[in-house]
Design a protein around this motif. Structure first.
Motif, PDB file in Angstrom:
ATOM      1  N   GLY A  60      15.361  73.826  47.008  1.00 42.29           N
ATOM      2  CA  GLY A  60      15.431  73.192  45.711  1.00 42.29           C
ATOM      3  C   GLY A  60      15.632  73.429  43.788  1.00 42.29           C
ATOM      4  O   GLY A  60      15.532  72.513  43.315  1.00 42.29           O
ATOM      5  N   ASN A  97      17.936  69.423  50.869  1.00 41.57           N
ATOM      6  CA  ASN A  97      18.382  69.936  48.249  1.00 41.57           C
ATOM      7  C   ASN A  97      20.061  70.680  48.708  1.00 41.57           C
ATOM      8  O   ASN A  97      19.570  71.697  47.260  1.00 41.57           O
ATOM      9  CB  ASN A  97      17.172  70.559  48.616  1.00 41.57           C
ATOM     10  CG  ASN A  97      16.846  71.903  49.600  1.00 41.57           C
ATOM     11  OD1 ASN A  97      17.972  72.317  49.663  1.00 41.57           O
ATOM     12  ND2 ASN A  97      15.412  72.117  49.587  1.00 41.57           N
ATOM     13  N   ASP A 100      20.263  70.828  44.855  1.00 40.39           N
ATOM     14  CA  ASP A 100      20.233  70.969  43.666  1.00 40.39           C
ATOM     15  C   ASP A 100      20.089  70.763  41.901  1.00 40.39           C
ATOM     16  O   ASP A 100      19.006  70.269  40.936  1.00 40.39           O
ATOM     17  CB  ASP A 100      17.912  70.718  44.322  1.00 40.39           C
ATOM     18  CG  ASP A 100      17.926  69.770  45.345  1.00 40.39           C
ATOM     19  OD1 ASP A 100      18.714  69.215  45.921  1.00 40.39           O
ATOM     20  OD2 ASP A 100      16.643  69.489  45.996  1.00 40.39           O
TER      21      ASP A 100
END
Length: 169
Positions: A60, A97, A100
Motif C-alpha cells: 500500500g 491494499n 491504496d
C-alpha cells in the motif's frame, strides 16, 4: 493559466503507459505531461485541473517519486483546483491494499484544499479493502492491468468523458 496538468512518475513503465492513454483520450484538450520526478509546487499551481497518477507498491505504499513530493504537496493551497487521480493495483495478489496509492494521494490533495473529481464505482473489482474506498466510491480511476487488462481501455475512455464534464471542458 493552463488547463490540465497530468502528473505521474515517468520512470514507472505501466503508469506512464496509462498516462499516455489518458492524454490520447482527451484528444485536443490543453493537457500537459508533468513528470512528478521533477515537479515543483509552482507547477501544481499553474493548472486549473490536475490529473495525478500512481501505482501502489508493496503493502500500500506510494512509489518513491511521490514520497519526495508529499511534504511540499500537503503544504500547498489548492482550494480552487479540481484533482482527479488514477492508480494501478493488483486486486488478486494484494486484495488488502488494492490501489491504496489513490487513497494516499486523495488524502494529501484534500488536505491541501483541492476538490476531488473522477470518483468511480468499486463494482467490477474484487478486493478485501482499499484506502482508496471512501463512502462507497473509489477516489479515482482504479486499473488492474495485471488481472483485468481487457477492461482498461473502456475504463479510461469512460473516466475521461466523466472528467471532461467535471472539468467543464
Amino acid at each position: 493559466m493552463k488547463k490540465i496538468g497530468l502528473f505521474y512518475g515517468t520512470s514507472t513503465t505501466k503508469t506512464a503507459a496509462i498516462a499516455q492513454k489518458i492524454q490520447e483520450a482527451f484528444g485536443q484538450a490543453d493537457l500537459d505531461i508533468v513528470p512528478i520526478e521533477s515537479a515543483w509546487k509552482e507547477e501544481f499551481l499553474t493548472y486549473n485541473y490536475l490529473i495525478v497518477g500512481t501505482s501502489t507498491w508493496f503493502d500500500g505504499e506510494l512509489p518513491t517519486y511521490w514520497d519526495e513530493v508529499m511534504p511540499e504537496l500537503t503544504a500547498l493551497e489548492l482550494q480552487d483546483k479540481k484533482v482527479a487521480i488514477f492508480g494501478l493495483g493488483d486486486q488478486v495478489n494484494y486484495p488488502d491494499n488494492f490501489v491504496d496509492g489513490i487513497g494516499v494521494l486523495a488524502e494529501a490533495f484534500e488536505t491541501a484544499g483541492a476538490k476531488l473529481v473522477g470518483l468511480t464505482s468499486p463494482d467490477g473489482y474484487t478486493f478485501n479493502q482499499s484506502h482508496a474506498l471512501k463512502d462507497g466510491k473509489l477516489q479515482g480511476l482504479a486499473l488492474d492491468i495485471e488481472n483485468q487488462s481487457d477492461q482498461t481501455e473502456k475504463r479510461i475512455k469512460d473516466w475521461v468523458e466523466q472528467l471532461k464534464t467535471e472539468f467543464n471542458l
